[in-house]
Design a protein around this motif. Structure first.
Motif, PDB file in Angstrom:
ATOM      1  N   GLY A   1       0.796  -1.214   0.000  1.00  0.00           N
ATOM      2  CA  GLY A   1       0.000   0.000   0.000  1.00  0.00           C
ATOM      3  C   GLY A   1       0.828   1.262   0.000  1.00  0.00           C
ATOM      4  N   VAL A   2       2.160   1.117   0.136  1.00  0.00           N
ATOM      5  CA  VAL A   2       3.063   2.262   0.126  1.00  0.00           C
ATOM      6  C   VAL A   2       3.835   2.259  -1.178  1.00  0.00           C
ATOM      7  CG1 VAL A   2       4.933   3.445   1.313  1.00  0.00           C
ATOM      8  CG2 VAL A   2       3.291   2.108   2.621  1.00  0.00           C
ATOM      9  N   GLY A   3       3.794   3.364  -1.913  1.00  0.00           N
ATOM     10  CA  GLY A   3       4.525   3.445  -3.174  1.00  0.00           C
ATOM     11  C   GLY A   3       4.103   2.334  -4.117  1.00  0.00           C
ATOM     12  N   ASP A   4       5.101   1.569  -4.604  1.00  0.00           N
ATOM     13  CA  ASP A   4       4.811   0.485  -5.543  1.00  0.00           C
ATOM     14  C   ASP A   4       4.613  -0.855  -4.839  1.00  0.00           C
ATOM     15  OD1 ASP A   4       4.823   1.889  -7.985  1.00  0.00           O
ATOM     16  OD2 ASP A   4       7.015   1.982  -7.940  1.00  0.00           O
TER      17      ASP A   4
ATOM     18  N   ILE B   1     -18.636   0.401   4.026  1.00  0.00           N
ATOM     19  CA  ILE B   1     -17.980  -0.122   2.835  1.00  0.00           C
ATOM     20  C   ILE B   1     -16.489   0.190   2.978  1.00  0.00           C
ATOM     21  CG2 ILE B   1     -17.841  -0.044   0.311  1.00  0.00           C
ATOM     22  CD1 ILE B   1     -20.674   1.303   0.432  1.00  0.00           C
ATOM     23  N   VAL B   2     -15.637  -0.773   2.703  1.00  0.00           N
ATOM     24  CA  VAL B   2     -14.188  -0.571   2.825  1.00  0.00           C
ATOM     25  C   VAL B   2     -13.519  -0.803   1.475  1.00  0.00           C
ATOM     26  CG1 VAL B   2     -12.067  -1.559   3.791  1.00  0.00           C
ATOM     27  CG2 VAL B   2     -13.998  -1.055   5.295  1.00  0.00           C
ATOM     28  N   PHE B   3     -12.627   0.105   1.135  1.00  0.00           N
ATOM     29  CA  PHE B   3     -11.725  -0.050  -0.014  1.00  0.00           C
ATOM     30  C   PHE B   3     -10.314  -0.125   0.530  1.00  0.00           C
ATOM     31  CE2 PHE B   3      -8.529   1.901  -2.696  1.00  0.00           C
ATOM     32  CZ  PHE B   3      -8.712   1.299  -3.923  1.00  0.00           C
ATOM     33  N   VAL B   4      -9.537  -1.086   0.042  1.00  0.00           N
ATOM     34  CA  VAL B   4      -8.135  -1.226   0.446  1.00  0.00           C
ATOM     35  C   VAL B   4      -7.290  -1.316  -0.822  1.00  0.00           C
ATOM     36  CG1 VAL B   4      -6.428  -2.708   1.547  1.00  0.00           C
ATOM     37  CG2 VAL B   4      -8.665  -2.390   2.623  1.00  0.00           C
ATOM     38  N   GLY B   5      -6.273  -0.479  -0.933  1.00  0.00           N
ATOM     39  CA  GLY B   5      -5.397  -0.564  -2.106  1.00  0.00           C
ATOM     40  C   GLY B   5      -4.658   0.736  -2.343  1.00  0.00           C
ATOM     41  N   ARG B   6      -3.751   0.692  -3.273  1.00  0.00           N
ATOM     42  CA  ARG B   6      -3.047   1.902  -3.665  1.00  0.00           C
ATOM     43  C   ARG B   6      -4.026   2.871  -4.325  1.00  0.00           C
ATOM     44  NH1 ARG B   6       1.498  -0.983  -7.035  1.00  0.00           N
ATOM     45  NH2 ARG B   6      -0.084  -2.605  -7.023  1.00  0.00           N
ATOM     46  N   ILE B   7      -3.856   4.157  -4.043  1.00  0.00           N
ATOM     47  CA  ILE B   7      -4.783   5.161  -4.566  1.00  0.00           C
ATOM     48  C   ILE B   7      -4.276   5.595  -5.936  1.00  0.00           C
ATOM     49  CG2 ILE B   7      -5.989   7.304  -4.106  1.00  0.00           C
ATOM     50  CD1 ILE B   7      -6.447   5.040  -2.080  1.00  0.00           C
ATOM     51  N   GLN B   8      -4.805   4.949  -6.966  1.00  0.00           N
ATOM     52  CA  GLN B   8      -4.407   5.202  -8.343  1.00  0.00           C
ATOM     53  C   GLN B   8      -5.587   4.886  -9.248  1.00  0.00           C
ATOM     54  OE1 GLN B   8      -2.258   0.911  -9.300  1.00  0.00           O
ATOM     55  NE2 GLN B   8      -0.960   2.596  -8.623  1.00  0.00           N
TER      56      GLN B   8
ATOM     57  N   LYS C   1      -6.966   1.241  -9.660  1.00  0.00           N
ATOM     58  CA  LYS C   1      -7.716   0.634  -8.550  1.00  0.00           C
ATOM     59  C   LYS C   1      -9.116   1.236  -8.413  1.00  0.00           C
ATOM     60  CE  LYS C   1      -4.168  -1.908  -7.315  1.00  0.00           C
ATOM     61  NZ  LYS C   1      -4.153  -3.384  -7.440  1.00  0.00           N
ATOM     62  N   ALA C   2      -9.337   2.407  -8.981  1.00  0.00           N
ATOM     63  CA  ALA C   2     -10.667   3.012  -9.156  1.00  0.00           C
ATOM     64  C   ALA C   2     -11.468   3.244  -7.878  1.00  0.00           C
ATOM     65  CB  ALA C   2     -11.483   2.166 -10.134  1.00  0.00           C
ATOM     66  N   PRO C   3     -10.867   3.782  -6.811  1.00  0.00           N
ATOM     67  CA  PRO C   3     -11.703   4.124  -5.648  1.00  0.00           C
ATOM     68  C   PRO C   3     -12.749   5.180  -5.960  1.00  0.00           C
ATOM     69  CG  PRO C   3      -9.503   5.076  -5.440  1.00  0.00           C
ATOM     70  CD  PRO C   3      -9.450   4.146  -6.604  1.00  0.00           C
ATOM     71  N   ASP C   4     -12.521   5.975  -7.019  1.00  0.00           N
ATOM     72  CA  ASP C   4     -13.506   6.986  -7.407  1.00  0.00           C
ATOM     73  C   ASP C   4     -14.843   6.362  -7.779  1.00  0.00           C
ATOM     74  OD1 ASP C   4     -11.886   5.993  -9.627  1.00  0.00           O
ATOM     75  OD2 ASP C   4     -13.000   7.381 -10.896  1.00  0.00           O
ATOM     76  N   VAL C   5     -14.805   5.134  -8.300  1.00  0.00           N
ATOM     77  CA  VAL C   5     -16.054   4.450  -8.655  1.00  0.00           C
ATOM     78  C   VAL C   5     -16.888   4.198  -7.405  1.00  0.00           C
ATOM     79  CG1 VAL C   5     -17.023   2.312  -9.592  1.00  0.00           C
ATOM     80  CG2 VAL C   5     -15.094   3.417 -10.740  1.00  0.00           C
ATOM     81  N   LEU C   6     -16.238   3.800  -6.324  1.00  0.00           N
ATOM     82  CA  LEU C   6     -16.971   3.586  -5.075  1.00  0.00           C
ATOM     83  C   LEU C   6     -17.518   4.897  -4.525  1.00  0.00           C
ATOM     84  CD1 LEU C   6     -14.815   0.930  -3.165  1.00  0.00           C
ATOM     85  CD2 LEU C   6     -16.988   0.594  -4.334  1.00  0.00           C
ATOM     86  N   ILE C   7     -16.745   5.972  -4.644  1.00  0.00           N
ATOM     87  CA  ILE C   7     -17.235   7.280  -4.179  1.00  0.00           C
ATOM     88  C   ILE C   7     -18.496   7.667  -4.938  1.00  0.00           C
ATOM     89  CG2 ILE C   7     -16.694   9.742  -4.050  1.00  0.00           C
ATOM     90  CD1 ILE C   7     -13.746   8.940  -3.647  1.00  0.00           C
TER      91      ILE C   7
ATOM     92  N   ALA D   1      -4.695  11.186  -6.771  1.00  0.00           N
ATOM     93  CA  ALA D   1      -5.334  11.027  -5.468  1.00  0.00           C
ATOM     94  C   ALA D   1      -5.836  12.359  -4.923  1.00  0.00           C
ATOM     95  CB  ALA D   1      -4.358  10.383  -4.481  1.00  0.00           C
ATOM     96  N   ASP D   2      -5.186  13.454  -5.322  1.00  0.00           N
ATOM     97  CA  ASP D   2      -5.591  14.771  -4.832  1.00  0.00           C
ATOM     98  C   ASP D   2      -6.960  15.197  -5.356  1.00  0.00           C
ATOM     99  OD1 ASP D   2      -3.140  14.912  -3.540  1.00  0.00           O
ATOM    100  OD2 ASP D   2      -2.168  15.961  -5.208  1.00  0.00           O
ATOM    101  N   THR D   3      -7.446  14.526  -6.406  1.00  0.00           N
ATOM    102  CA  THR D   3      -8.749  14.889  -6.969  1.00  0.00           C
ATOM    103  C   THR D   3      -9.903  14.268  -6.189  1.00  0.00           C
ATOM    104  OG1 THR D   3      -8.886  13.002  -8.520  1.00  0.00           O
ATOM    105  CG2 THR D   3      -7.668  14.951  -9.254  1.00  0.00           C
ATOM    106  N   LEU D   4      -9.616  13.253  -5.391  1.00  0.00           N
ATOM    107  CA  LEU D   4     -10.697  12.513  -4.748  1.00  0.00           C
ATOM    108  C   LEU D   4     -11.433  13.320  -3.681  1.00  0.00           C
ATOM    109  CD1 LEU D   4      -9.197   8.914  -4.531  1.00  0.00           C
ATOM    110  CD2 LEU D   4     -10.637   9.930  -6.309  1.00  0.00           C
TER     111      LEU D   4
END
Length: 413
Positions: free
Chosen positions: A24-27, A226-233, A236-242, A275-278
């Protein structure tokens, strides 16, 4: 006991990220977990494993022995600082030269990710030992499944992966689908392919008491989490969950008082500024107080977040397998995931969770609400999920890896 048909010593290469790094950190991500867990289990079977990685900190010891028969060895290549994997191709030759200068005798090389594969190609040829390679992700597959606004994987990566496929004695794939992708996109031969499913640490991730965990974390017992776990990129599409959470609140404004989305992870890759856009997306949808961002968590702490959830969302555009989905299910939590790649194998649709075709927020809202609003279904899916995940173990992965090593040794004998 280790049979004589298996290698005595293996050089495992993970150039761009160390198995000692926190996922979850960097690569660092699922690949780190994979390398660390397989190396540990192979070491327990009597195989000596040296994992070679690029030095990113001048103060890190040259060698660390995290487990019996396992060493993690730092090699100098470029500056001793963290670098994005996209900036590492020019350092492959230097890394390979440092590796080649080692005097140990190895029976086999096992490389992970394309940068490591390139570093291992020449060494395997010069020492006349077999090369086993695990892609983890593939440029041509990612390019075929990416969204229009996502970065394209470069030609140098596609060409490097093609060269590795031509040279490797064995290519391991997480799933039969990934094996088929290796054939379709890179011309891999059927006899090269070995299926090695990833595992899950069932001692660490297991069914748990949600009520007690929520009390420990200070989460309201009545909240729908609801939980999302992963790199913020973007991948991985966390924006879809938002956006899906926004749709749930639009449909039922009263839900905002009990709905929570926890996004756990850190920015990663060349699009880390994305990630700054989220937070802006959260604000534009009126979801302040509903969506919470948390940095990456150590794996022991991650277990608690899975436990606290009602459902775990994995909306990735592509996953070679999806360890997050497997870990969540091992904790007895249903998963909603994209119907792509390895997630089709990690999640048993309609039995342990739900698979969603595409990334339309309305479809994701439909799937999430099915679980959130039907406690009986959620319990059934969670129970099935724990049983399903229990079939995956890193010991089984290690056994399949040893079989792949045996095939590779036969190929050069």
């Amino acid at each position: 006991m280790r049979s004589a048909e298996y290698p005595r010593r293996v050089a495992m290469i993970s150039m761009h990220t160390s198995p000692l790094e926190t996922p979850g950190v960097g690569d660092a991500g699922g690949l780190n977990v994979y390398v660390a867990e397989v190396a540990r289990r192979l070491g327990a079977r009597g195989v000596e494993i040296d994992v070679f990685t690029r030095r990113t900190d001048p103060n890190t010891p040259d060698e660390v022995s995290p487990h019996e028969n396992v060493r993690v060895i730092q090699l100098a290549a470029g500056p001793a600082k963290a670098m994005s994997k996209e900036d590492l191709p020019p350092l492959v030759n230097e890394f390979a030269a440092r590796l080649d200068a080692r005097t140990e005798d190895y029976d086999l090389i096992h490389s992970h990710y394309w940068l490591s594969g390139l570093a291992g190609l020449g060494l395997a040829a010069r020492r006349e030992i077999p090369l086993v390679h695990t892609m983890h992700t593939m440029a041509r597959v990612k390019n075929a499944s990416r969204a229009d606004d996502h970065l394209v994987e470069p030609d140098v990566r596609e060409e490097g992966e093609a060269a590795i496929v031509r040279a490797a004695e064995v290519l391991t794939a997480n799933t039969p689908d990934e094996a088929l992708e290796l054939q379709e996109h890179y011309g891999a031969r059927e006899e090269q392919l070995a299926i090695v499913p990833p595992g899950v640490d069932l001692d660490r991730f297991h069914p748990c008491n949600r009520s007690r965990t929520r009390e420990q974390l200070g989460i309201d017992q009545d909240h729908q989490v609801i939980v999302f776990v992963g790199r913020i990129q973007p991948l991985k599409a966390p924006d879809v969950l938002i956006q899906a959470v926004g749709e749930l609140v639009r449909r039922d404004p009263e839900r905002r008082h009990r709905l929570r989305l926890m996004i756990i992870g850190s920015p990663s890759g060349p699009e880390s500024s994305w990630a700054d856009t989220l937070p802006g997306l959260v604000g534009s949808l009126g979801l302040d107080g509903i969506v919470e961002f948390r940095p990456h968590s150590p794996r022991d702490q991650l277990f608690r977040w899975y436990c606290a959830s009602d459902v775990v969302g994995v909306p990735s555009y592509n996953e070679s397998f999806g360890l997050v989905a497997l870990e969540a299910q091992a904790c007895g939590r249903p998963v909603v995931a994209t119907d792509v790649g390895g997630l089709r194998h990690a999640v048993d649709d309609e039995s342990t969770g739900l698979l969603v075709h595409g990334h339309d927020p309305e479809r994701w809202a439909d799937a999430l609400s099915r679980i959130l609003d039907d406690p009986e279904l959620a319990v059934e899916l969670g129970r099935n999920a724990a049983t399903h995940a229990a079939r995956f173990s890193w010991d089984n992965s290690a056994k399949a890896t040893l079989d792949a090593y045996h095939s590779a040794r036969l190929a050069v004998s």
